[in-house]
Design a protein around this motif. Sequence first.
Motif, PDB file in Angstrom:
ATOM      1  N   ARG A 123     117.231  46.014  39.920  1.00 28.16           N
ATOM      2  CA  ARG A 123     115.649  46.224  40.479  1.00 28.16           C
ATOM      3  C   ARG A 123     114.871  45.996  39.348  1.00 28.16           C
ATOM      4  NH1 ARG A 123     116.145  48.258  45.932  1.00 28.16           N
ATOM      5  NH2 ARG A 123     118.094  47.837  46.523  1.00 28.16           N
ATOM      6  N   CYS A 124     113.607  45.338  39.789  1.00 31.53           N
ATOM      7  CA  CYS A 124     112.788  45.387  38.857  1.00 31.53           C
ATOM      8  C   CYS A 124     111.866  46.532  38.433  1.00 31.53           C
ATOM      9  CB  CYS A 124     111.872  44.212  39.673  1.00 31.53           C
ATOM     10  SG  CYS A 124     110.073  44.130  38.717  1.00 31.53           S
ATOM     11  N   ALA A 125     111.719  46.488  37.183  1.00 24.40           N
ATOM     12  CA  ALA A 125     110.825  47.872  36.851  1.00 24.40           C
ATOM     13  C   ALA A 125     109.513  47.718  36.652  1.00 24.40           C
ATOM     14  CB  ALA A 125     111.478  48.145  35.155  1.00 24.40           C
ATOM     15  N   ASN A 126     109.031  46.589  37.268  1.00 23.56           N
ATOM     16  CA  ASN A 126     107.572  46.246  37.003  1.00 23.56           C
ATOM     17  C   ASN A 126     106.843  46.383  38.193  1.00 23.56           C
ATOM     18  OD1 ASN A 126     107.989  44.986  34.393  1.00 23.56           O
ATOM     19  ND2 ASN A 126     108.827  43.359  35.761  1.00 23.56           N
ATOM     20  N   ARG A 127     105.369  46.479  38.409  1.00 24.80           N
ATOM     21  CA  ARG A 127     104.641  46.803  39.451  1.00 24.80           C
ATOM     22  C   ARG A 127     103.470  45.743  39.315  1.00 24.80           C
ATOM     23  NH1 ARG A 127     106.501  49.522  43.671  1.00 24.80           N
ATOM     24  NH2 ARG A 127     104.443  49.940  44.270  1.00 24.80           N
ATOM     25  N   CYS A 128     103.958  44.380  39.351  1.00 25.18           N
ATOM     26  CA  CYS A 128     103.004  43.422  39.331  1.00 25.18           C
ATOM     27  C   CYS A 128     101.802  43.545  40.297  1.00 25.18           C
ATOM     28  CB  CYS A 128     103.342  42.034  39.187  1.00 25.18           C
ATOM     29  SG  CYS A 128     104.681  41.788  37.988  1.00 25.18           S
ATOM     30  N   GLU A 129     100.583  43.361  40.002  1.00 21.31           N
ATOM     31  CA  GLU A 129      99.653  43.343  40.877  1.00 21.31           C
ATOM     32  C   GLU A 129      99.709  42.141  41.861  1.00 21.31           C
ATOM     33  OE1 GLU A 129      96.133  44.842  40.509  1.00 21.31           O
ATOM     34  OE2 GLU A 129      97.163  46.201  39.714  1.00 21.31           O
ATOM     35  N   PHE A 130     100.316  41.130  41.383  1.00 22.02           N
ATOM     36  CA  PHE A 130     100.295  40.026  42.358  1.00 22.02           C
ATOM     37  C   PHE A 130     101.734  39.924  43.136  1.00 22.02           C
ATOM     38  CE2 PHE A 130     101.442  38.986  37.918  1.00 22.02           C
ATOM     39  CZ  PHE A 130     102.859  38.240  38.120  1.00 22.02           C
ATOM     40  N   CYS A 131     102.702  40.791  42.934  1.00 25.93           N
ATOM     41  CA  CYS A 131     103.986  40.653  43.408  1.00 25.93           C
ATOM     42  C   CYS A 131     103.839  40.418  45.015  1.00 25.93           C
ATOM     43  CB  CYS A 131     104.700  42.132  43.513  1.00 25.93           C
ATOM     44  SG  CYS A 131     106.306  41.952  44.108  1.00 25.93           S
ATOM     45  N   PHE A 132     104.690  39.190  45.116  1.00 21.38           N
ATOM     46  CA  PHE A 132     104.634  38.802  46.577  1.00 21.38           C
ATOM     47  C   PHE A 132     105.397  39.825  47.711  1.00 21.38           C
ATOM     48  CE2 PHE A 132     106.823  36.302  50.077  1.00 21.38           C
ATOM     49  CZ  PHE A 132     105.570  35.587  50.384  1.00 21.38           C
ATOM     50  N   ALA A 169     113.472  35.995  36.163  1.00 16.26           N
ATOM     51  CA  ALA A 169     113.457  37.401  35.685  1.00 16.26           C
ATOM     52  C   ALA A 169     112.518  37.312  34.572  1.00 16.26           C
ATOM     53  CB  ALA A 169     114.956  37.438  35.315  1.00 16.26           C
ATOM     54  N   THR A 170     111.956  38.760  34.576  1.00 17.56           N
ATOM     55  CA  THR A 170     111.058  39.061  33.463  1.00 17.56           C
ATOM     56  C   THR A 170     111.763  39.450  32.352  1.00 17.56           C
ATOM     57  OG1 THR A 170     110.973  41.184  34.076  1.00 17.56           O
ATOM     58  CG2 THR A 170     109.414  39.648  35.303  1.00 17.56           C
ATOM     59  N   LEU A 171     112.964  39.953  32.395  1.00 14.07           N
ATOM     60  CA  LEU A 171     113.687  40.536  31.343  1.00 14.07           C
ATOM     61  C   LEU A 171     113.273  41.909  31.012  1.00 14.07           C
ATOM     62  CD1 LEU A 171     114.156  37.378  28.685  1.00 14.07           C
ATOM     63  CD2 LEU A 171     115.642  38.035  30.686  1.00 14.07           C
ATOM     64  N   VAL A 192     113.670  43.621  48.440  1.00 11.31           N
ATOM     65  CA  VAL A 192     114.204  44.212  47.289  1.00 11.31           C
ATOM     66  C   VAL A 192     113.723  43.228  46.271  1.00 11.31           C
ATOM     67  CG1 VAL A 192     116.413  43.783  45.850  1.00 11.31           C
ATOM     68  CG2 VAL A 192     116.370  44.630  48.150  1.00 11.31           C
ATOM     69  N   ARG A 193     112.909  43.927  45.166  1.00  8.55           N
ATOM     70  CA  ARG A 193     112.431  43.414  44.132  1.00  8.55           C
ATOM     71  C   ARG A 193     113.449  43.018  42.996  1.00  8.55           C
ATOM     72  NH1 ARG A 193     106.630  45.560  42.781  1.00  8.55           N
ATOM     73  NH2 ARG A 193     106.107  46.701  44.891  1.00  8.55           N
ATOM     74  N   ASP A 194     114.126  41.916  42.980  1.00  9.86           N
ATOM     75  CA  ASP A 194     115.352  41.713  41.912  1.00  9.86           C
ATOM     76  C   ASP A 194     114.688  41.079  40.736  1.00  9.86           C
ATOM     77  OD1 ASP A 194     115.293  38.757  43.710  1.00  9.86           O
ATOM     78  OD2 ASP A 194     115.822  38.494  41.564  1.00  9.86           O
ATOM     79  N   ASP A 195     115.151  41.546  39.734  1.00  5.52           N
ATOM     80  CA  ASP A 195     115.036  41.190  38.314  1.00  5.52           C
ATOM     81  C   ASP A 195     115.890  41.219  37.657  1.00  5.52           C
ATOM     82  OD1 ASP A 195     113.370  40.271  36.213  1.00  5.52           O
ATOM     83  OD2 ASP A 195     112.169  42.177  35.943  1.00  5.52           O
TER      84      ASP A 195
HETATM   85  S1  SF4 Z   1     109.419  41.317  41.593  1.00  2.44           S
HETATM   86 FE1  SF4 Z   1     108.533  39.919  40.282  1.00  2.44          FE
HETATM   87  S2  SF4 Z   1     106.340  39.895  40.953  1.00  2.44           S
HETATM   88 FE2  SF4 Z   1     107.344  41.601  41.933  1.00  2.44          FE
HETATM   89  S3  SF4 Z   1     106.943  43.494  40.446  1.00  2.44           S
HETATM   90 FE3  SF4 Z   1     108.792  42.712  40.060  1.00  2.44          FE
HETATM   91  S4  SF4 Z   1     108.361  41.241  38.281  1.00  2.44           S
HETATM   92 FE4  SF4 Z   1     106.492  41.555  39.296  1.00  2.44          FE
END
Ligand code: SF4
Length: 432
Positions: A82-91, A120-122, A105-108
């Motif tokens: 799972r992704c650890a980010n909360r991007c403002e622009f997340c689709f 992936a953002t790493l 599911v926010r995969d990273d």
């Molecule tokens: S899934 Fe992608 S766009 Fe969404 S919060 Fe994670 S890194 Fe950012």
Amino acid sequence: MVRVKAIEKGGIAEELGIVPGTELLSVNGRELVDFLDWEFLTADDELVIDARHPDGEQVVYEIERPEGEAMGLELEPPTIRRCANRCEFCFIEGLPKGLRKPLYVRDDDYRLSFAYGNFATLSNLKDRDVARILEYRLSPLYISVHATPWEARKVLLNNPRVPNIVEQLTRLAEGGIQFHGQMVIVPGLNDGDVLEQSLADLWAFGENVLSVAVVPVGLTQFSHLYTGKSMDRTAAESLLCAVDRWAERARAERGESWVYGSDELYLLAGRPLPDADYYGEFPQVENGVGAVAALRQRVHDGLDTLPDLTGRRIGVVTGVSMTPLMPELLGQLTVATGARFELISVENSLFGPTTTTAGLLVGADIRRALVDRGDLDLALIPAECINDSGVFLDDEPFVAVREQLPMPVYPSYDFIDALVPEGTPRIAGAAA
Ligand code: SF4
């Protein structure tokens, strides 16, 4: 441990007595954590596989495998990182409620980046992950860089704990790993100097960075986190100016453009899209970079193979962003076949009018566009809007939608594929 999902008939696994549900524990003494271990550790021809059958019986298989023969089994899908980010622009933040769960599911996951080209953002990469990437030489990886200046990246990913991407890339590059990068640009956050610095940093990695895509931020009517400025024509044009400058330098020094604006960026800027030559091997066509040029090329190359369809009426459904580009292509198809092609431009009812990509149209959109069109002999819809299980994003199965429509309907990537599949025209009675 990895678990077997299915067994191929007549394969090695079946011969050994491995059945669906069998847990594969280790190969040649190395513990199996996931599909990557299985793929790489079973590359040898002499294998000792420790397994546990569904009834609990533990078995050790000693195998001498004929060179190159596959094991003949399919593993259960991995647990997604799972992704650890909360991007403002997340689709995903821009998805409406009520869709099927996997879509949220926010995969990273660097493993999917290597295996399927997912970006992936790493951000969630641990030392042991880096060690695996280097040991298994997982290259190339697809990396969402967005910005190399650390502070800017923390803001973009909305994650103060995000690692320094330049340090991460340096470590991987020193281990011989190559990358394709993408920069999703949010005006006011990572354009201007941040973009310039990021491209300079990526350029400094030399041959390790294979390509960079510059992509405008995309928002749906449900996006609720976004706080930046909108991506308008002026912002898009200034991004393309930066792309042009770096691409010119890259062509002079590397013989390829290296950095590419996405097709959407050109459309937003109101600029003509480059020809196929510009994209070389189309390194990021799956990311919407050169997809239109690739389509034009495929249509051009396939025109001679089309049947005579004189007198037929063929509806072509597309999204709003592709609409201005279609008349040129449909004109060529008309000349080649004699059919009358009618463009049917459809707004996205699920994501709203700001989502104009053809590949995000949903089953309800297709039905609405075609249900009253009994005058058409055939309709082509974008194949990209149906997943591998034959389902649209709104969970409507393609076959169910097709049954409600008054004409044959075919998903198509490039028109040619639907009009002449394996040399046979789709329309009964059409001359070949
Ligand atoms: S899934 Fe992608 S766009 Fe969404 S919060 Fe994670 S890194 Fe950012």
